[in-house]
Design a protein around this motif. Sequence first.
Motif, mmCIF file in Angstrom:
data_model
loop_
_atom_site.group_PDB
_atom_site.id
_atom_site.type_symbol
_atom_site.label_atom_id
_atom_site.label_comp_id
_atom_site.label_asym_id
_atom_site.label_seq_id
_atom_site.Cartn_x
_atom_site.Cartn_y
_atom_site.Cartn_z
ATOM 1 N N ARG A 20 0.833 -1.212 0.000
ATOM 2 C CA ARG A 20 0.000 0.000 0.000
ATOM 3 C C ARG A 20 0.863 1.256 0.000
ATOM 4 N N MET A 21 1.891 1.266 0.843
ATOM 5 C CA MET A 21 2.761 2.447 0.913
ATOM 6 C C MET A 21 3.490 2.678 -0.401
ATOM 7 N N ASP A 27 2.272 6.767 -6.957
ATOM 8 C CA ASP A 27 1.285 7.772 -7.374
ATOM 9 C C ASP A 27 1.804 9.184 -7.121
ATOM 10 N N SER A 28 2.439 9.397 -5.967
ATOM 11 C CA SER A 28 2.892 10.746 -5.624
ATOM 12 C C SER A 28 4.071 11.185 -6.481
ATOM 13 N N THR A 29 4.993 10.274 -6.811
ATOM 14 C CA THR A 29 6.141 10.691 -7.615
ATOM 15 C C THR A 29 5.737 10.995 -9.052
ATOM 16 N N ARG A 30 4.671 10.386 -9.530
ATOM 17 C CA ARG A 30 4.204 10.722 -10.881
ATOM 18 C C ARG A 30 3.613 12.124 -10.924
ATOM 19 N N ARG A 31 3.284 12.678 -9.753
ATOM 20 C CA ARG A 31 2.690 14.017 -9.708
ATOM 21 C C ARG A 31 3.660 15.071 -9.193
ATOM 22 N N LEU A 32 4.921 14.701 -8.972
ATOM 23 C CA LEU A 32 5.878 15.663 -8.440
ATOM 24 C C LEU A 32 6.028 16.854 -9.391
ATOM 25 N N SER A 116 13.505 -11.911 2.873
ATOM 26 C CA SER A 116 13.708 -13.271 3.365
ATOM 27 C C SER A 116 12.493 -13.813 4.102
ATOM 28 N N ALA A 117 11.544 -12.932 4.451
ATOM 29 C CA ALA A 117 10.348 -13.375 5.170
ATOM 30 C C ALA A 117 9.218 -12.390 4.931
ATOM 31 N N ASP A 118 7.990 -12.889 4.943
ATOM 32 C CA ASP A 118 6.836 -12.004 4.764
ATOM 33 C C ASP A 118 6.744 -10.970 5.881
ATOM 34 N N ALA A 119 7.188 -11.335 7.091
ATOM 35 C CA ALA A 119 7.105 -10.414 8.226
ATOM 36 C C ALA A 119 7.983 -9.181 8.037
ATOM 37 N N TRP A 120 9.014 -9.277 7.181
ATOM 38 C CA TRP A 120 9.875 -8.111 6.936
ATOM 39 C C TRP A 120 9.038 -6.935 6.437
ATOM 40 N N PHE A 121 8.038 -7.210 5.608
ATOM 41 C CA PHE A 121 7.200 -6.157 5.032
ATOM 42 C C PHE A 121 6.181 -5.607 6.028
ATOM 43 N N ARG A 126 10.214 0.294 10.072
ATOM 44 C CA ARG A 126 11.227 0.111 9.037
ATOM 45 C C ARG A 126 10.716 0.576 7.673
ATOM 46 N N ILE A 127 9.538 0.113 7.289
ATOM 47 C CA ILE A 127 9.099 0.372 5.917
ATOM 48 C C ILE A 127 8.726 1.835 5.699
ATOM 49 N N ARG A 128 8.268 2.533 6.744
ATOM 50 C CA ARG A 128 7.975 3.964 6.572
ATOM 51 C C ARG A 128 9.249 4.746 6.244
ATOM 52 N N VAL A 129 10.326 4.434 6.930
ATOM 53 C CA VAL A 129 11.592 5.120 6.664
ATOM 54 C C VAL A 129 12.083 4.796 5.253
ATOM 55 N N ILE A 130 11.973 3.539 4.855
ATOM 56 C CA ILE A 130 12.451 3.139 3.529
ATOM 57 C C ILE A 130 11.627 3.796 2.427
ATOM 58 N N VAL A 131 10.309 3.818 2.581
ATOM 59 C CA VAL A 131 9.454 4.440 1.564
ATOM 60 C C VAL A 131 9.793 5.921 1.414
#
Length: 374
Positions: A20-21, A27-32, A116-121, A126-131
Amino acid sequence: MSQANAAAGVDYQLMNPWKRMMRGLADSTRRLPFDRRKMFITEDGTWSYLGDQPYREFAILESQGHKTLFAEMMYRLTNDARYFAGMGFDTLMMTEYDLLRRGALPFAYLLGVGASADAWFNDERRIRVIVESFRHACEASRAALLTGDSPALPYLVKPSAPSLPVPDAAVFFGSGIGIIAPPERMVRDRGIDQGSQIIGVASQGYHTNGSSPIIRNLPTLSEGLLHVLPDNRCLGEHLLVPTPSYADLVEALIKECEIFAIKPLTGDGAAKMARDRAPWQFTYRIRRWPAPTAFWSFLRAWLADCGVTTKDFYETFNAGIGMVFIVPERMVDRALAVGRRIGHELMHLGHVEYGPRRVILEHESGVELAPSGE
């Protein structure tokens, strides 16, 4: 949801937060609100060129390598997700550099992340910083993220760090699409001759190349990534400095200077200067190099104690120069001025001469480097 997949370690419910993120990011980068090299990108990820001159498109695929493992290790040591803040830059800039090498200016990226695992996502911190890191990388490179793929690969991706095992990790890779307009601006490594000059732009840390020998030798440091350097920053912080974008610099240099060749110092490190497509051989003689920072001084001394020679060091790491430009002698002052205006530190490093295909480091007592395959 497939119960069989979930039972086998691929639970899409756990992976949905990341997906989702990333859809929102695309979507947002296509509108930058920036000029994507006169490329119009639609909501469904297609594009059209709006310029008034001939053009060519150029595509490349690259991976980030092992650098993400340092972020995972620091996250486990400190419980601080900010160490993932460079992942977007470290992934996309490796693609950007290979586009820029041919004079192609990036306008779109495609991303792959295999965990390496579904739980990583499902780790929201973690994922907010990466996104957000990928958002900032797209802004710096002035390119949109079109789409991507993010599989869980529990039977294929197995993180291994000898000094600090990590439970999960991910492999980052991406493809970039760039535009060359007009096509005559394509950089082909042509025109290099005796007397051509070598200009370098400063790196920001080691970028991504050289992670493997660092990981291999990390157990020799009692504090590992938390080893404090003379500047009071730990090794892990230095290793996770984001890889910078050189897109604006290269765009300005191509428009205002004559450029024979652009060489990112990735892969073979400084030895990559000697990889060219010229029909005859050249020697790249280096007279000057940036003064080593606290990070480079420590890294070199530590790895020397581990058996890494000066030659090996320069054939592995960028050692302070992220990219070099081969230009005619009459263009040196202009190129340096362009760098100052854009905000990058450029240095006149040396010159090209007839001779065996090699790099000679005069500032290192004449150490000679050969590109891979030579």
